[in-house]
Design a protein around this motif. Sequence first.
Motif, short mmCIF file in Angstrom:
data_model
loop_
_atom_site.label_atom_id
_atom_site.label_comp_id
_atom_site.label_asym_id
_atom_site.label_seq_id
_atom_site.Cartn_x
_atom_site.Cartn_y
_atom_site.Cartn_z
N VAL A 106 10.80 -8.36 2.94
CA VAL A 106 11.59 -8.81 1.78
C VAL A 106 11.67 -7.70 0.74
CG1 VAL A 106 11.59 -10.39 -0.19
CG2 VAL A 106 11.12 -11.26 2.10
N LEU A 107 10.55 -7.05 0.46
CA LEU A 107 10.52 -6.00 -0.56
C LEU A 107 11.30 -4.76 -0.12
CD1 LEU A 107 6.77 -6.38 -1.58
CD2 LEU A 107 8.77 -7.07 -2.93
N VAL A 108 11.18 -4.41 1.16
CA VAL A 108 11.93 -3.25 1.67
C VAL A 108 13.43 -3.55 1.60
CG1 VAL A 108 12.46 -1.93 3.76
CG2 VAL A 108 10.07 -2.37 3.13
N ALA A 109 13.82 -4.79 1.88
CA ALA A 109 15.23 -5.16 1.78
C ALA A 109 15.74 -5.04 0.35
CB ALA A 109 15.45 -6.59 2.29
N GLU A 110 14.82 -5.12 -0.63
CA GLU A 110 15.18 -4.97 -2.04
C GLU A 110 14.93 -3.54 -2.54
OE1 GLU A 110 12.77 -8.00 -3.80
OE2 GLU A 110 14.30 -9.56 -3.50
N ASP A 111 14.78 -2.61 -1.58
CA ASP A 111 14.62 -1.17 -1.88
C ASP A 111 13.34 -0.87 -2.65
OD1 ASP A 111 17.06 -0.49 -0.63
OD2 ASP A 111 18.19 -1.02 -2.43
N ARG A 112 12.29 -1.63 -2.38
CA ARG A 112 10.98 -1.34 -2.95
C ARG A 112 10.16 -0.52 -1.94
NH1 ARG A 112 10.47 -2.81 -8.41
NH2 ARG A 112 11.46 -4.82 -8.76
N THR A 113 9.33 0.37 -2.45
CA THR A 113 8.37 1.07 -1.59
C THR A 113 7.07 0.27 -1.58
OG1 THR A 113 7.68 2.47 -3.44
CG2 THR A 113 9.38 3.34 -1.95
N VAL A 114 6.43 0.21 -0.40
CA VAL A 114 5.31 -0.71 -0.20
C VAL A 114 4.17 -0.01 0.53
CG1 VAL A 114 4.62 -2.94 0.80
CG2 VAL A 114 6.95 -2.63 -0.05
N VAL A 115 2.93 -0.37 0.18
CA VAL A 115 1.73 -0.04 0.95
C VAL A 115 1.02 -1.34 1.27
CG1 VAL A 115 -0.59 0.95 0.81
CG2 VAL A 115 1.37 2.31 0.11
N LEU A 116 0.57 -1.48 2.51
CA LEU A 116 -0.16 -2.67 2.93
C LEU A 116 -1.65 -2.38 2.97
CD1 LEU A 116 2.08 -3.87 5.91
CD2 LEU A 116 2.15 -4.63 3.52
N GLY A 117 -2.47 -3.33 2.52
CA GLY A 117 -3.92 -3.21 2.59
C GLY A 117 -4.48 -4.26 3.53
N ALA A 118 -5.09 -3.82 4.64
CA ALA A 118 -5.61 -4.74 5.65
C ALA A 118 -7.06 -5.10 5.31
CB ALA A 118 -5.51 -4.12 7.04
N ALA A 119 -7.24 -5.97 4.31
CA ALA A 119 -8.58 -6.33 3.86
C ALA A 119 -9.15 -7.53 4.62
CB ALA A 119 -8.56 -6.63 2.36
N ASP A 120 -8.46 -7.99 5.65
CA ASP A 120 -9.04 -8.98 6.56
C ASP A 120 -9.78 -8.20 7.64
OD1 ASP A 120 -9.73 -10.91 8.35
OD2 ASP A 120 -7.73 -11.78 8.57
N THR A 121 -11.05 -7.90 7.39
CA THR A 121 -11.83 -7.06 8.31
C THR A 121 -12.68 -7.88 9.25
OG1 THR A 121 -13.62 -6.89 6.70
CG2 THR A 121 -11.92 -5.19 6.62
N PHE A 122 -12.59 -9.21 9.17
CA PHE A 122 -13.42 -10.06 10.02
C PHE A 122 -12.71 -10.44 11.31
CE2 PHE A 122 -14.92 -10.73 5.68
CZ PHE A 122 -16.27 -10.48 5.85
N ARG A 123 -11.40 -10.44 11.29
CA ARG A 123 -10.63 -10.77 12.50
C ARG A 123 -10.15 -9.47 13.12
NH1 ARG A 123 -5.23 -12.53 13.42
NH2 ARG A 123 -4.79 -12.36 11.19
N ALA A 124 -10.59 -9.20 14.33
CA ALA A 124 -10.38 -7.89 14.95
C ALA A 124 -8.91 -7.50 15.02
CB ALA A 124 -10.98 -7.89 16.35
N ALA A 125 -8.03 -8.47 15.29
CA ALA A 125 -6.62 -8.13 15.50
C ALA A 125 -5.81 -8.13 14.21
CB ALA A 125 -6.00 -9.11 16.49
N ALA A 126 -6.41 -8.52 13.08
CA ALA A 126 -5.62 -8.67 11.86
C ALA A 126 -5.03 -7.35 11.40
CB ALA A 126 -6.49 -9.28 10.76
N ALA A 127 -5.86 -6.28 11.38
CA ALA A 127 -5.36 -4.98 10.92
C ALA A 127 -4.29 -4.45 11.86
CB ALA A 127 -6.52 -3.99 10.80
N ASP A 128 -4.49 -4.63 13.17
CA ASP A 128 -3.48 -4.18 14.13
C ASP A 128 -2.17 -4.93 13.92
OD1 ASP A 128 -5.33 -2.47 15.27
OD2 ASP A 128 -5.90 -3.88 16.85
N GLN A 129 -2.28 -6.23 13.72
CA GLN A 129 -1.08 -7.04 13.50
C GLN A 129 -0.34 -6.59 12.25
OE1 GLN A 129 -2.01 -11.19 12.97
NE2 GLN A 129 0.13 -11.81 12.74
N LEU A 130 -1.07 -6.36 11.18
CA LEU A 130 -0.44 -5.95 9.93
C LEU A 130 0.18 -4.56 10.07
CD1 LEU A 130 -0.04 -7.06 7.07
CD2 LEU A 130 -2.04 -5.74 6.37
N GLU A 131 -0.52 -3.68 10.77
CA GLU A 131 0.00 -2.32 10.96
C GLU A 131 1.30 -2.34 11.75
OE1 GLU A 131 -2.16 1.95 11.53
OE2 GLU A 131 -2.75 0.37 12.90
#
Length: 401
Positions: A223-248
């Motif tokens: 949504v933000l990229v569609a509105e021409d915003r620059t974004v950084v994601l923080g994968a702070a769900d470190t308890f679920r092994a696949a969460a960071a991979d999914q977010l990446e």
Amino acid sequence: MNDLTWLWIVLGVVLLVVVGLVGFRARGSRRPTPPAPSGPSAPAPAEAPPDASAPGAEPAAHGAPSDAPVEEAVAEPAPGGAPALEAPEPVAGRMSRLRGRLARSGSPFGARLLSVLSRDHLTEDDWDELEETLLVSDLGAGPTEELLEALRTQVRVEGVKDPARARELLRAQLLALVEPGLDRSLSTAPATAPDGSHLPAVVLVVGVNGTGKTTTVGKLARVLVAEDRTVVLGAADTFRAAAADQLETWGARVGVQTVRSDRDGADPAAVAFDAVRTGRTQRTDVVLVDTAGRLQNKAGLMDELGKISRVITKEAPLSEVLLVLDATTGQNGLTQARVFGEVAGVTGIVLTKLDGTARGGIVVAVQRELGVPVKLVGLGEGPDDLAPFDPEQFVDALLGD
């Protein structure tokens, strides 16, 4: 020449003939192997496919060596070797899909209300039926009582029998309950610190397990990229092994960087802090921080969520705290909303799976419970099925055509 010399000459000739014949037959029994290509455009030699029954054997692409990497269908390589980026769908107009999707889900909400209101004479049984329909829709006891009282007054004054007029009255009362005047905009504008340094807008996303929180963060990035915003994601769900991979994976599809830990179980607050610091260094517009799904009755995990908030604010103030709720859980979501509101200071609600429930009254109930607006709604499973909430389109979708 003597006879012995001639004998040696004849034997030598015979030996050469025999050797020549043997070599000729050997060469004729196999296909000549061409030399390896030396130029960049030279075709690779065709090789026989590996035996499919051999352990670990993988089929090779046609015309390519068996150890060639297999490309995923979702991202074809660009000329420079990087994955081709997707262009998110424009945000405007997404909410209009809700009407058709609620209709396909078999929502009886609007049809039942309108059929009762259009009767020639409304008895107490009819009003009881209206009340039951509203309560089943998760509207809540308080809003249901308000709505019925307003409708009773108008029906008594106007003697409403025309279905079109009944729809107008019901639409107006439902819209008033959804509160169209609430500010539903997202605070995603970067700011400047007192020392002149860059401060990105920081959005913390919280919620319990199973609400689709990580997916929502990925869709919000689109949504933000569609509105021409620059974004950084923080994968702070470190308890679920696949969460960071999914977010990446979500971020890579639209060219957004994901800050993550190299090991499972790392300190979530440290990952969130690094993400915000990266956003400051790179002068990013928005930092979206995903957190682990937390059960509202787990005091330790909720305390940790408070720690994440405190650590983030040492680097930049929080612009938004979005609570992700599953619309299909109905009134059970209100308990979650209460606890998260107390611990995390929720500023907005994201309702996922809104297209899969006939109980749209949860929008009103959860806003009343927290005193904060629904800002985004999930309309389906597609990557661009997250939309800013529009009260009028929502009420029209509930009532149908």
